[in-house]
Scaffold this motif. Structure first.
Motif, PDB file in Angstrom:
ATOM      1  N   SER A 251     -45.319  60.101 -65.042  1.00 25.03           N
ATOM      2  CA  SER A 251     -44.716  58.837 -65.488  1.00 25.03           C
ATOM      3  C   SER A 251     -44.223  58.021 -64.293  1.00 25.03           C
ATOM      4  N   ILE A 252     -43.668  58.686 -63.287  1.00 22.56           N
ATOM      5  CA  ILE A 252     -43.222  57.991 -62.069  1.00 22.56           C
ATOM      6  C   ILE A 252     -44.409  57.315 -61.400  1.00 22.56           C
ATOM      7  N   PHE A 253     -45.501  58.072 -61.197  1.00 20.56           N
ATOM      8  CA  PHE A 253     -46.680  57.506 -60.544  1.00 20.56           C
ATOM      9  C   PHE A 253     -47.307  56.387 -61.378  1.00 20.56           C
ATOM     10  N   ASN A 254     -47.282  56.526 -62.700  1.00 18.60           N
ATOM     11  CA  ASN A 254     -47.823  55.470 -63.559  1.00 18.60           C
ATOM     12  C   ASN A 254     -46.969  54.208 -63.495  1.00 18.60           C
TER      13      ASN A 254
ATOM     14  N   PHE B 184     -55.944  61.265 -59.292  1.00 15.95           N
ATOM     15  CA  PHE B 184     -55.735  62.121 -60.443  1.00 15.95           C
ATOM     16  C   PHE B 184     -55.958  63.571 -60.047  1.00 15.95           C
ATOM     17  N   GLN B 185     -55.493  64.484 -60.865  1.00 11.78           N
ATOM     18  CA  GLN B 185     -55.565  65.894 -60.527  1.00 11.78           C
ATOM     19  C   GLN B 185     -56.999  66.416 -60.500  1.00 11.78           C
ATOM     20  N   ASN B 186     -57.856  65.834 -61.328  1.00 15.17           N
ATOM     21  CA  ASN B 186     -59.234  66.299 -61.301  1.00 15.17           C
ATOM     22  C   ASN B 186     -59.952  65.669 -60.108  1.00 15.17           C
TER      23      ASN B 186
END
Length: 160
Positions: free
Chosen positions: A48-51, A88-90
């Motif tokens: 949420s912080i990064f978004n 993103f994590q992927n």
């Protein structure tokens, strides 16, 4: 005491989805020339912080500043133009390209020449491509992966 020159200020940010508080009065500052990480368990609000920083979410309250400019309600594409991007994590890389070519693929947002200029490889296009190559080489040096510069991504260990 003088205030530090902050690259990013995240001030009293709250984010709610209906009755669920994803963030509540979160504040932190990131100074220039530092590496900062945000850690915490699942559901702590890291994404949420990064978004919020990247403009994908607009905070319910609070302010976000980048280089002293308010980016709290700025559109994601305008935030990206400032040089802020998220990953993103992927891992989504071009497996059949080298590490260098994968990095160059991400530099394209900073290039500023048109189709004809690129087609005829004008002086402007050549200079911009040299600029992109310098950025990519700086990233490789920063990450200390010089030995993998020309390696195909599919041949690299996952950690690299």
């Amino acid at each position: 005491m003088a205030e530090l020159n902050h690259l990013l200020k995240f001030q009293n940010v709250s984010l709610s989805f209906g009755g669920v508080n994803a963030l509540k009065d979160v504040s932190f500052n990131i100074t220039k020339d530092t590496i900062t990480s945000i850690i915490g368990p699942n559901g702590a609000g890291k994404t949420s912080i990064f978004n919020c920083i990247s403009g994908i979410y607009s905070p319910t309250k609070g302010d976000i500043y980048f280089e002293n400019s308010d980016i709290t309600n700025m559109r994601p594409d305008k935030i990206a133009e400032l040089g802020i991007a998220r990953t993103f994590q992927n891992i989504e890389l071009f497996e059949n390209l080298s590490v260098l070519d994968n990095i160059l693929a991400g530099v394209h947002r900073r290039l500023n020449y048109g189709l004809l200029s690129g087609l005829f490889y004008s002086k402007k296009a050549k200079n911009q491509e040299l600029f992109a190559r310098k950025i990519a080489e700086d990233i490789i040096d920063f990450l200390e992966i010089e030995e993998f510069r020309y390696s195909y991504v599919m041949s690299l260990p996952y950690g690299v």
